[in-house]
Design a protein around this motif. Structure first.
Motif, PDB file in Angstrom:
ATOM      1  N   ILE A  40      37.930  22.403  78.056  1.00 58.36           N
ATOM      2  CA  ILE A  40      36.841  21.511  77.638  1.00 58.36           C
ATOM      3  C   ILE A  40      35.849  22.351  76.851  1.00 58.36           C
ATOM      4  CG2 ILE A  40      35.056  19.905  78.376  1.00 58.36           C
ATOM      5  CD1 ILE A  40      36.512  19.735  81.099  1.00 58.36           C
ATOM      6  N   HIS A  47      44.026  14.172  80.689  1.00 55.55           N
ATOM      7  CA  HIS A  47      44.995  15.247  80.797  1.00 55.55           C
ATOM      8  C   HIS A  47      46.213  14.811  81.603  1.00 55.55           C
ATOM      9  CE1 HIS A  47      46.585  19.111  82.507  1.00 55.55           C
ATOM     10  NE2 HIS A  47      46.552  19.408  81.222  1.00 55.55           N
ATOM     11  N   LEU A  63      33.422  12.050  73.750  1.00 57.24           N
ATOM     12  CA  LEU A  63      34.536  12.947  74.016  1.00 57.24           C
ATOM     13  C   LEU A  63      35.679  12.608  73.076  1.00 57.24           C
ATOM     14  CD1 LEU A  63      35.875  13.900  77.480  1.00 57.24           C
ATOM     15  CD2 LEU A  63      37.457  12.972  75.818  1.00 57.24           C
ATOM     16  N   VAL A  72      39.751  19.139  74.884  1.00 52.91           N
ATOM     17  CA  VAL A  72      38.826  18.084  74.480  1.00 52.91           C
ATOM     18  C   VAL A  72      37.524  18.696  73.987  1.00 52.91           C
ATOM     19  CG1 VAL A  72      39.764  16.340  76.056  1.00 52.91           C
ATOM     20  CG2 VAL A  72      37.860  17.739  76.787  1.00 52.91           C
ATOM     21  N   SER A 129      32.104  13.353  81.902  1.00 51.96           N
ATOM     22  CA  SER A 129      32.997  13.851  80.854  1.00 51.96           C
ATOM     23  C   SER A 129      34.134  14.685  81.451  1.00 51.96           C
ATOM     24  CB  SER A 129      32.230  14.641  79.796  1.00 51.96           C
ATOM     25  OG  SER A 129      31.820  15.904  80.274  1.00 51.96           O
ATOM     26  N   VAL A 137      39.750  14.118  71.940  1.00 52.43           N
ATOM     27  CA  VAL A 137      40.846  15.058  72.146  1.00 52.43           C
ATOM     28  C   VAL A 137      41.086  15.803  70.842  1.00 52.43           C
ATOM     29  CG1 VAL A 137      43.290  15.282  72.730  1.00 52.43           C
ATOM     30  CG2 VAL A 137      41.885  13.566  73.891  1.00 52.43           C
ATOM     31  N   THR A 183      38.070  13.778  81.167  1.00 53.65           N
ATOM     32  CA  THR A 183      38.987  14.797  80.659  1.00 53.65           C
ATOM     33  C   THR A 183      40.200  14.938  81.569  1.00 53.65           C
ATOM     34  OG1 THR A 183      37.218  16.043  79.590  1.00 53.65           O
ATOM     35  CG2 THR A 183      39.228  17.254  80.121  1.00 53.65           C
TER      36      THR A 183
END
Length: 189
Positions: A64, A132, A97, A108, A124, A99, A128
């Motif tokens: 991240i 994932h 956010l 991300v 966030s 990717v 994420t």
């Protein structure tokens, strides 16, 4: 040199036995991963035991990157339609956010709005981890982002309640919002 190594080893041993009920980034990742995968949140003892105090943030998976500009987020392009779509998707959130589709590994980018708090950072992280675990590189990225936001809206409150029941101090969430780059929606059209 041997005294220095002994000092480092003793310091590591002393830090590894401490128990914290506050949430930092490493603990947040462990807690979120458990909630996303198993719908449970480990208690303070179990989480502190699993926390790797030597692991740097940049080596954590999924990766991240916080505090990314919108321009970087849309891969340097100036696609107004992409930015409008992101702003619409994240209208209720205090962050955006995306990717990173240029990277081989799952990564991300997160950019924060002016009003963002540590809970925004935690949200966030939750999004994420859900992405994932459910990522399909052949599917439309915006569809997957929308799905992850819906999942977060449905499950995040349960996550917070489980944190409280497990003894975590949700008033002491130590997740810093980067101040370098923030999105001020009042200046965007």
């Amino acid at each position: 040199m041997s005294m220095r190594l002994l000092h480092l080893w003793l310091r590591y041993q002393s830090l590894s036995v401490l128990l914290f009920n506050t949430i930092n980034l490493k603990r947040a990742c462990l807690l979120v991963k458990s909630h996303v995968l198993h719908s449970i949140v480990p208690g303070c003892v179990a989480c502190n035991k699993d926390e790797n105090i030597l692991l740097w943030q940049r080596f954590m998976k999924p990766r991240i990157t916080f505090g990314v500009s919108l321009e970087e987020m849309v891969c340097g392009g100036r696609s107004v339609s992409m930015i409008k779509t992101l702003l619409k998707l994240y209208a209720k959130e205090q962050y955006i956010l995306m990717v990173n589709q240029q990277q081989g590994d799952f990564e991300v980018f997160v950019s924060f709005k002016v009003e963002a708090t540590s809970v925004s950072v935690l949200r966030s992280v939750w999004q994420t981890y859900w992405l994932h675990e459910n990522w399909d590189s052949s599917d439309d990225v915006f569809h997957q982002l929308a799905q992850s936001i819906l999942q977060m809206e449905d499950r995040f409150e349960d996550f917070i309640q489980q944190l409280n029941r497990a003894g975590w101090d949700t008033d002491q969430i130590n997740l810093r919002v980067p101040k370098e780059i923030t999105i001020d929606e009042s200046g965007l059209v």
